[in-house]
Design a protein around this motif. Structure first.
Motif, PDB file in Angstrom:
ATOM      1  N   LYS A   5      71.837  66.564 -44.129  1.00 61.35           N
ATOM      2  CA  LYS A   5      71.064  67.487 -44.957  1.00 61.35           C
ATOM      3  C   LYS A   5      70.355  68.499 -44.077  1.00 61.35           C
ATOM      4  O   LYS A   5      69.987  68.216 -42.947  1.00 61.35           O
ATOM      5  N   LYS A   6      70.168  69.689 -44.648  1.00 67.26           N
ATOM      6  CA  LYS A   6      69.504  70.742 -43.913  1.00 67.26           C
ATOM      7  C   LYS A   6      68.095  70.302 -43.527  1.00 67.26           C
ATOM      8  O   LYS A   6      67.342  69.796 -44.356  1.00 67.26           O
ATOM      9  N   GLY A   7      67.763  70.483 -42.276  1.00 64.56           N
ATOM     10  CA  GLY A   7      66.423  70.130 -41.816  1.00 64.56           C
ATOM     11  C   GLY A   7      66.343  68.768 -41.162  1.00 64.56           C
ATOM     12  O   GLY A   7      65.378  68.466 -40.478  1.00 64.56           O
ATOM     13  N   THR A   8      67.379  67.934 -41.355  1.00 57.93           N
ATOM     14  CA  THR A   8      67.363  66.619 -40.723  1.00 57.93           C
ATOM     15  C   THR A   8      67.913  66.720 -39.310  1.00 57.93           C
ATOM     16  O   THR A   8      68.799  67.532 -39.030  1.00 57.93           O
ATOM     17  N   THR A   9      67.390  65.904 -38.414  1.00 59.43           N
ATOM     18  CA  THR A   9      67.830  65.932 -37.013  1.00 59.43           C
ATOM     19  C   THR A   9      67.936  64.507 -36.482  1.00 59.43           C
ATOM     20  O   THR A   9      67.402  63.561 -37.064  1.00 59.43           O
ATOM     21  N   ILE A  10      68.635  64.374 -35.362  1.00 54.87           N
ATOM     22  CA  ILE A  10      68.743  63.092 -34.663  1.00 54.87           C
ATOM     23  C   ILE A  10      67.830  63.175 -33.446  1.00 54.87           C
ATOM     24  O   ILE A  10      68.113  63.908 -32.496  1.00 54.87           O
ATOM     25  N   GLN A  11      66.750  62.437 -33.481  1.00 55.65           N
ATOM     26  CA  GLN A  11      65.720  62.563 -32.448  1.00 55.65           C
ATOM     27  C   GLN A  11      66.253  62.237 -31.053  1.00 55.65           C
ATOM     28  O   GLN A  11      65.953  62.932 -30.089  1.00 55.65           O
ATOM     29  N   SER A  12      67.058  61.193 -30.955  1.00 56.52           N
ATOM     30  CA  SER A  12      67.564  60.806 -29.638  1.00 56.52           C
ATOM     31  C   SER A  12      68.449  61.893 -29.045  1.00 56.52           C
ATOM     32  O   SER A  12      68.453  62.130 -27.833  1.00 56.52           O
ATOM     33  N   LEU A  13      69.211  62.588 -29.914  1.00 56.36           N
ATOM     34  CA  LEU A  13      70.054  63.682 -29.435  1.00 56.36           C
ATOM     35  C   LEU A  13      69.193  64.843 -28.959  1.00 56.36           C
ATOM     36  O   LEU A  13      69.483  65.466 -27.932  1.00 56.36           O
ATOM     37  N   GLN A  14      68.123  65.125 -29.683  1.00 57.78           N
ATOM     38  CA  GLN A  14      67.201  66.180 -29.276  1.00 57.78           C
ATOM     39  C   GLN A  14      66.584  65.874 -27.920  1.00 57.78           C
ATOM     40  O   GLN A  14      66.443  66.758 -27.074  1.00 57.78           O
ATOM     41  N   ILE A  15      66.216  64.609 -27.707  1.00 54.34           N
ATOM     42  CA  ILE A  15      65.617  64.211 -26.430  1.00 54.34           C
ATOM     43  C   ILE A  15      66.630  64.394 -25.298  1.00 54.34           C
ATOM     44  O   ILE A  15      66.306  64.906 -24.224  1.00 54.34           O
ATOM     45  N   GLY A  16      67.883  63.967 -25.545  1.00 53.44           N
ATOM     46  CA  GLY A  16      68.925  64.103 -24.527  1.00 53.44           C
ATOM     47  C   GLY A  16      69.173  65.551 -24.161  1.00 53.44           C
ATOM     48  O   GLY A  16      69.268  65.910 -22.983  1.00 53.44           O
ATOM     49  N   TYR A  49      68.998  57.264 -21.055  1.00 51.68           N
ATOM     50  CA  TYR A  49      69.428  58.641 -21.319  1.00 51.68           C
ATOM     51  C   TYR A  49      70.221  59.198 -20.136  1.00 51.68           C
ATOM     52  O   TYR A  49      71.304  59.772 -20.293  1.00 51.68           O
ATOM     53  N   LEU A  50      69.678  59.053 -18.935  1.00 44.43           N
ATOM     54  CA  LEU A  50      70.328  59.600 -17.741  1.00 44.43           C
ATOM     55  C   LEU A  50      71.653  58.909 -17.474  1.00 44.43           C
ATOM     56  O   LEU A  50      72.626  59.560 -17.058  1.00 44.43           O
ATOM     57  N   ASN A  51      71.705  57.619 -17.704  1.00 40.91           N
ATOM     58  CA  ASN A  51      72.945  56.869 -17.491  1.00 40.91           C
ATOM     59  C   ASN A  51      74.030  57.363 -18.454  1.00 40.91           C
ATOM     60  O   ASN A  51      75.184  57.563 -18.062  1.00 40.91           O
ATOM     61  N   THR A  52      73.648  57.588 -19.713  1.00 37.76           N
ATOM     62  CA  THR A  52      74.595  58.076 -20.714  1.00 37.76           C
ATOM     63  C   THR A  52      75.071  59.483 -20.382  1.00 37.76           C
ATOM     64  O   THR A  52      76.272  59.785 -20.423  1.00 37.76           O
ATOM     65  N   LEU A  53      74.135  60.354 -20.042  1.00 40.26           N
ATOM     66  CA  LEU A  53      74.479  61.742 -19.726  1.00 40.26           C
ATOM     67  C   LEU A  53      75.342  61.833 -18.474  1.00 40.26           C
ATOM     68  O   LEU A  53      76.212  62.699 -18.365  1.00 40.26           O
ATOM     69  N   THR A  54      75.114  60.930 -17.526  1.00 33.86           N
ATOM     70  CA  THR A  54      75.899  60.914 -16.294  1.00 33.86           C
ATOM     71  C   THR A  54      77.309  60.390 -16.554  1.00 33.86           C
ATOM     72  O   THR A  54      78.294  60.948 -16.061  1.00 33.86           O
ATOM     73  N   GLN A  55      77.420  59.321 -17.319  1.00 37.41           N
ATOM     74  CA  GLN A  55      78.731  58.748 -17.619  1.00 37.41           C
ATOM     75  C   GLN A  55      79.616  59.713 -18.395  1.00 37.41           C
ATOM     76  O   GLN A  55      80.840  59.709 -18.237  1.00 37.41           O
ATOM     77  N   THR A  56      79.014  60.552 -19.220  1.00 36.83           N
ATOM     78  CA  THR A  56      79.793  61.522 -20.004  1.00 36.83           C
ATOM     79  C   THR A  56      80.081  62.806 -19.234  1.00 36.83           C
ATOM     80  O   THR A  56      80.790  63.681 -19.726  1.00 36.83           O
ATOM     81  N   GLY A  57      79.531  62.938 -18.030  1.00 39.67           N
ATOM     82  CA  GLY A  57      79.793  64.113 -17.205  1.00 39.67           C
ATOM     83  C   GLY A  57      78.895  65.293 -17.494  1.00 39.67           C
ATOM     84  O   GLY A  57      79.044  66.359 -16.898  1.00 39.67           O
ATOM     85  N   ILE A  58      77.929  65.101 -18.399  1.00 45.07           N
ATOM     86  CA  ILE A  58      77.013  66.198 -18.717  1.00 45.07           C
ATOM     87  C   ILE A  58      76.020  66.400 -17.578  1.00 45.07           C
ATOM     88  O   ILE A  58      75.597  67.521 -17.292  1.00 45.07           O
ATOM     89  N   LEU A  59      75.648  65.312 -16.915  1.00 43.08           N
ATOM     90  CA  LEU A  59      74.841  65.380 -15.705  1.00 43.08           C
ATOM     91  C   LEU A  59      75.613  64.737 -14.558  1.00 43.08           C
ATOM     92  O   LEU A  59      76.532  63.950 -14.779  1.00 43.08           O
ATOM     93  N   TYR A  60      75.224  65.098 -13.340  1.00 42.49           N
ATOM     94  CA  TYR A  60      75.826  64.497 -12.146  1.00 42.49           C
ATOM     95  C   TYR A  60      74.711  63.954 -11.262  1.00 42.49           C
ATOM     96  O   TYR A  60      73.722  64.650 -11.020  1.00 42.49           O
ATOM     97  N   ARG A  61      74.875  62.730 -10.800  1.00 44.58           N
ATOM     98  CA  ARG A  61      73.875  62.113  -9.922  1.00 44.58           C
ATOM     99  C   ARG A  61      74.433  62.022  -8.512  1.00 44.58           C
ATOM    100  O   ARG A  61      75.463  61.403  -8.274  1.00 44.58           O
ATOM    101  N   ASP A  62      73.744  62.661  -7.576  1.00 42.12           N
ATOM    102  CA  ASP A  62      74.141  62.629  -6.177  1.00 42.12           C
ATOM    103  C   ASP A  62      73.918  61.224  -5.617  1.00 42.12           C
ATOM    104  O   ASP A  62      72.820  60.678  -5.704  1.00 42.12           O
ATOM    105  N   LYS A  63      74.964  60.655  -5.046  1.00 42.09           N
ATOM    106  CA  LYS A  63      74.884  59.267  -4.574  1.00 42.09           C
ATOM    107  C   LYS A  63      73.934  59.107  -3.393  1.00 42.09           C
ATOM    108  O   LYS A  63      73.321  58.046  -3.208  1.00 42.09           O
TER     109      LYS A  63
END
Length: 253
Positions: A5-16, A49-63
């Motif tokens: 519905k218009k105006g509804t959001t997914i908070q966890s997605l917004q945080i990511g 959040y960081l683990n998810t974003l890194t696994q999907t390739g949206i973020l990269y973590r320098d080893k």
């Protein structure tokens, strides 16, 4: 699938998305503790959040450093949105030719709001790792950065230059501006060891038919293999090839 519905959001997605936006706006690698402090997210949740974003390739973590930067997946999304992939497809054979001739790493970068970003790397004939990879932002005093500073005219670019060169004296700033004027005339830029000892670079612009800057091709390698002036035989080769590349996009010099 049910339509939201218009105006509804997914908070966890917004945080990511907020975390990704934070790293993009900072324009530098951020450690876990810095992100935690800036976002005020609890350590346990931030790790997820960081683990998810890194696994999907949206973020990269320098080893080695543990720092986070924007990942290659965002580059794919950006290229899909701007049709940049077509540009890369065209210039890749030229990059491979340069790599074979120069025996040095060849990079192609485009402009982003955070500065020039590498979107393609060719390193088939050289084992030396220069530390640059897809997603890396390049500084204004690199040969690559000098090309963008010379040919792009925009408020965001001016702010980037000012931020990058805040430590320079007035005389050094004037010398930089003079160098940019020379780059505009000769369409090639040089940088002697701007970041790493014994590693230098040379770069040239890629134009479209309107002489708008599409991106920059940069050759990076050991200083004794990289030219430091346009009179060098390798520089002349790169100048000729740059005109040939831009001609494929309709540019006539």
């Amino acid at each position: 699938m049910e339509i939201a519905k218009k105006g509804t959001t997914i908070q966890s997605l917004q945080i990511g998305i907020g975390i990704v936006d934070l790293i993009a706006k900072e324009g530098r690698p951020l450690k876990f503790t810095e992100i935690c402090e800036l976002t005020k997210i609890t350590k346990s949740n931030l790790y997820k959040y960081l683990n998810t974003l890194t696994q999907t390739g949206i973020l990269y973590r320098d080893k080695e450093t543990g720092s986070y930067v924007l990942g290659s997946k965002l580059i794919e999304y950006g290229m899909a949105a701007t049709a940049e992939e077509n540009v890369i497809d065209r210039i890749t054979p030229y990059m491979q030719e340069i790599n074979a001739k120069c025996l040095s790493t060849v990079l192609y970068s485009i402009w982003t709001n955070s500065g020039p970003m590498i979107v393609k790397e060719v390193n088939l004939k050289q084992g030396y790792n220069i530390g640059a990879q897809v997603g890396t932002l390049l500084p204004v005093l690199s040969a690559n950065g000098k090309v963008f500073a010379s040919f792009l005219e925009d408020k965001v670019v001016d702010e980037w230059i000012e931020k990058e060169l805040v430590h320079l004296s007035e005389e050094q700033m004037q010398n930089f501006k003079k160098e940019c004027q020379t780059i505009k005339q000769r369409e090639i830029a040089f940088a002697r060891e701007p970041l790493v000892s014994n590693v230098s670079s040379v770069a040239f612009p890629v134009f479209n038919y309107k002489k708008q800057l599409l991106g920059t091709v940069t050759v990076v390698g050991f200083s004794d293999m990289i030219p430091n002036g346009e009179e060098d035989e390798l520089s002349q080769y790169l100048i000729r090839l740059s005109k040939e590349i831009s001609a494929t996009f309709g540019y006539k010099s």
